[in-house]
Enzyme design. Structure first.
Site, PDB file in Angstrom:
ATOM      1  CE  LYS A 266      -4.659   3.320   6.376  1.00  0.00           C
ATOM      2  NZ  LYS A 266      -3.627   3.596   6.352  1.00  0.00           N
ATOM      3  NE  ARG A 340       6.073  -1.383   5.320  1.00  0.00           N
ATOM      4  CZ  ARG A 340       6.356  -0.243   5.846  1.00  0.00           C
ATOM      5  NH1 ARG A 340       7.795  -0.263   7.135  1.00  0.00           N
ATOM      6  NH2 ARG A 340       5.883   0.866   6.153  1.00  0.00           N
TER       7      ARG A 340
HETATM    8  N1  BES Z   1      -1.586   2.812   2.457  1.00  0.00           N
HETATM    9  C1  BES Z   1      -1.599   3.782   2.944  1.00  0.00           C
HETATM   10  C2  BES Z   1      -0.389   4.253   3.247  1.00  0.00           C
HETATM   11  C3  BES Z   1      -1.425   5.844   2.203  1.00  0.00           C
HETATM   12  C4  BES Z   1      -1.410   7.320   3.112  1.00  0.00           C
HETATM   13  C5  BES Z   1      -1.320   6.289   0.960  1.00  0.00           C
HETATM   14  C6  BES Z   1      -1.804   7.849   3.018  1.00  0.00           C
HETATM   15  C7  BES Z   1      -1.717   6.883   0.966  1.00  0.00           C
HETATM   16  C8  BES Z   1      -2.526   8.055   1.752  1.00  0.00           C
HETATM   17  C9  BES Z   1      -0.167   1.940   3.826  1.00  0.00           C
HETATM   18  O1  BES Z   1       0.104   0.964   3.218  1.00  0.00           O
HETATM   19  C10 BES Z   1       0.112   2.491   5.349  1.00  0.00           C
HETATM   20  O2  BES Z   1      -1.094   2.510   5.642  1.00  0.00           O
HETATM   21  N2  BES Z   1       1.079   2.828   5.571  1.00  0.00           N
HETATM   22  C11 BES Z   1       1.333   3.445   7.265  1.00  0.00           C
HETATM   23  C12 BES Z   1       3.016   2.644   7.407  1.00  0.00           C
HETATM   24  C13 BES Z   1       2.441   2.605   9.124  1.00  0.00           C
HETATM   25  C14 BES Z   1       1.796   1.907   9.897  1.00  0.00           C
HETATM   26  C15 BES Z   1       4.805   2.528   9.453  1.00  0.00           C
HETATM   27  C16 BES Z   1       1.660   5.061   7.435  1.00  0.00           C
HETATM   28  O3  BES Z   1       1.948   5.516   6.410  1.00  0.00           O
HETATM   29  O4  BES Z   1       1.163   5.336   8.299  1.00  0.00           O
HETATM   30 MN    MN Z   2      -1.615   0.180   5.592  1.00  0.00          MN
END
Ligand code: BES
Ligand code: MN
Ligand code: ZN
Length: 490
Positions: A266, A340
């Site tokens: 990230k 997931r």
């Molecule tokens: N934990 C994150 C989602 C999240 C984002 C929670 C902001 C709380 C605040 C999740 O694991 C994630 O990184 N999701 C990605 C999915 C994508 C790579 C398909 C996302 O939402 O960007």
């Molecule tokens: Mn994630």
């Protein structure tokens, strides 16, 4: 660990009012006559209270909001809070009123004049929720919060109504503490230990370690945690307060103690927020705690997948193919779509082992749900109308925002992989829905199931009427109510 402030309920004693120090709160309504306690205070204040109640400022308040009067002459308190609340207030207004009083609570005592308000217990509950503070990591002298008392018409009766609410507040606080805790403190070890400590309350708690998870074939979950120094764990919490031998209801939570994104790392800005990525597991833990504390007459099993998603020489790579416990293979396109993968295995395990009557899973699953719904509502995805309706109804009653989202085969089709049974991402568009479709692939055909995407509601940057900024504990109250309504009535 944070515990709700104990609130002492006392029968009304008008003689004590002038002597009260610290803060005092009373309930009033524009245009209606003052209560006996308010009349006594008004006399001590030489009519200033009735002028305040008749003022424009008071008239402009919404139900549950408060007007603050500092150093009122004729009284010994430093602050008198004038709370706008009608006798016919609903639960939400009563809680909000309590929250308005709890918000300013510090180290001085506080007396709430509940009088004969029919929702006195709800006012106390709102106070407790809003007075929560997370100060585990603040150094300096820790001063005890001031004592809180509420004068009511029938102290014994109100105390009895408030007792189960204290169990709910305790569960909400447990969730908030877990979600607020940083990831160097709340490791998978520490999280599991905090859950194991709940055995004291009569819960059975099992911790499944990596060798066991490997034997079970949880390749999807294990892949996520393999770059971390903290081992992956699945914790199972059993509450058997219902009929012996009756199949349980299952709650499943995503417990990513830190989500760096893994190799699909990230951006730096805001990454610190990913200490809350165990929010789903936190809610499951909080509900289990509440059920145990109030000795719920229901069989509920709570399962959480505890992992840390880190980049490392051993970490999972984009392009890896993992095999889930179900047997389906998954091409990991993006290591940041890890929640997931964790849930796939825990959901499957929950169904295989417990044959539950239904499953609700909670997860801070996607940023996309925040784009869709903001921070006001969690996304609700389901294959079962009665279960989803029961949850939505409970959430509405508790004032916890929840909104039904669509699902369908054409979303599912986006998960098609060239080399495996599926990919772990379905593209940017409708990202919260394709994530839900991914989970649905690990739900057996006739299993009533509901997925709650709480990425937007688990943690807030601003305070609300019932919580300071930070972890909210969203979902504990709704799930506890749903379990009560569904399994404990009649
Ligand atoms: N934990 C994150 C989602 C999240 C984002 C929670 C902001 C709380 C605040 C999740 O694991 C994630 O990184 N999701 C990605 C999915 C994508 C790579 C398909 C996302 O939402 O960007
Ligand atoms: Mn994630
Ligand atoms: Zn995540």
């Amino acid at each position: 660990m944070s515990h709700p402030l104990p609130i002492r309920f006392r029968d009304t004693d008008l003689e004590a009012l002038a002597r009260q120090t610290g803060r005092m709160a009373l309930l009033a309504e524009p245009g209606s006559t003052l209560s006996p306690a308010a009349r006594r205070i008004d006399r001590a204040m030489k009519g200033a209270l009735s002028r305040a109640v008749a003022s424009d400022a008071f008239d402009k308040l919404k139900p549950g909001e408060a007007l603050e009067m500092s150093f009122p002459s004729g009284l010994a308190v430093d602050v008198l809070l004038l709370v706008r609340l009608s006798k016919r207030a609903d639960i939400a207004e009563a809680r909000k009123a309590g929250g308005a009083i709890g918000k300013g609570h510090g180290t001085t005592p506080c007396l709430i004049l509940g009088e004969s308000h029919p929702r006195a217990a709800d006012i106390a509950f709102g106070f407790a929720l809003r007075a929560y503070e997370f100060n585990a990591h603040k150094t300096g002298e820790k001063k005890d919060p001031g004592a809180v008392a509420m004068m009511v018409a029938d102290a014994e009766k109100v105390a009895k109504a408030a007792a189960p609410m204290a169990a709910v507040a305790e569960g909400v606080f447990f969730t908030r503490d877990l979600v607020n805790e940083p990831a160097n403190v709340l490791t998978t070890y520490d999280f599991a230990a905090r859950l194991a400590a709940m055995q004291e309350l009569g819960l059975d708690v099992e911790i499944l370690e990596e060798p066991e998870l490997l034997k079970l074939g949880m390749g999807a979950l294990l892949g996520v945690g393999q770059g971390s120094e903290s081992p992956s764990k699945v914790v199972v919490m059993h509450w058997n307060g219902g009929k012996k031998g009756e199949a349980p209801f299952a709650l499943v939570g995503k417990g990513v103690v830190f989500d760096s994104g893994g190799i699909s790392i990230k951006p730096a800005a805001g990454m610190e927020e990913m200490t809350m990525d165990m929010g789903g597991a936190g809610v499951v833990a909080g509900v289990m705690r509440t059920l145990a504390l109030r000795k719920a007459k229901a069989n509920v099993v709570g399962l959480v997948g505890l992992v840390e998603n880190m980049p490392d020489g051993r970490a999972q790579r984009p392009g890896d193919v993992v095999r889930s416990m179900k047997g389906d293979t998954i091409e990991v396109i993006n290591t940041d779509a890890e929640g997931r993968l964790v849930l796939a295995d825990v959901l499957w395990y929950a169904q295989e082992r417990f044959r539950p009557t239904g499953i609700i899973n909670l997860a801070t699953l996607t940023g996309a749900i925040i784009i869709a719904l903001g921070h006001e509502n969690a996304g609700v995805f389901s294959n079962d109308v009665p279960l989803a309706s029961a949850f939505l109804k409970a959430a509405a009653a508790e004032g916890e925002g929840a909104w039904m989202m669509p699902m369908g085969d054409s979303y599912d089709a986006k998960l098609k992989s060239r080399i495996a049974d599926m990919m772990n991402v379905g593209g940017r568009e409708g990202g919260a829905i394709t994530a839900a479709q991914f989970l649905k692939r690990f739900i057996k055909p006739d299993m009533p199931w509901c997925h709650l995407d709480i990425a937007g509601t688990a943690l807030l940057k601003n305070d609300t009427s019932l919580a300071p900024k930070g972890a909210t504990g969203w979902g504990v109250m709704a799930l506890d109510r749903m379990i009560r309504d569904r399994f404990e009535k009649g």
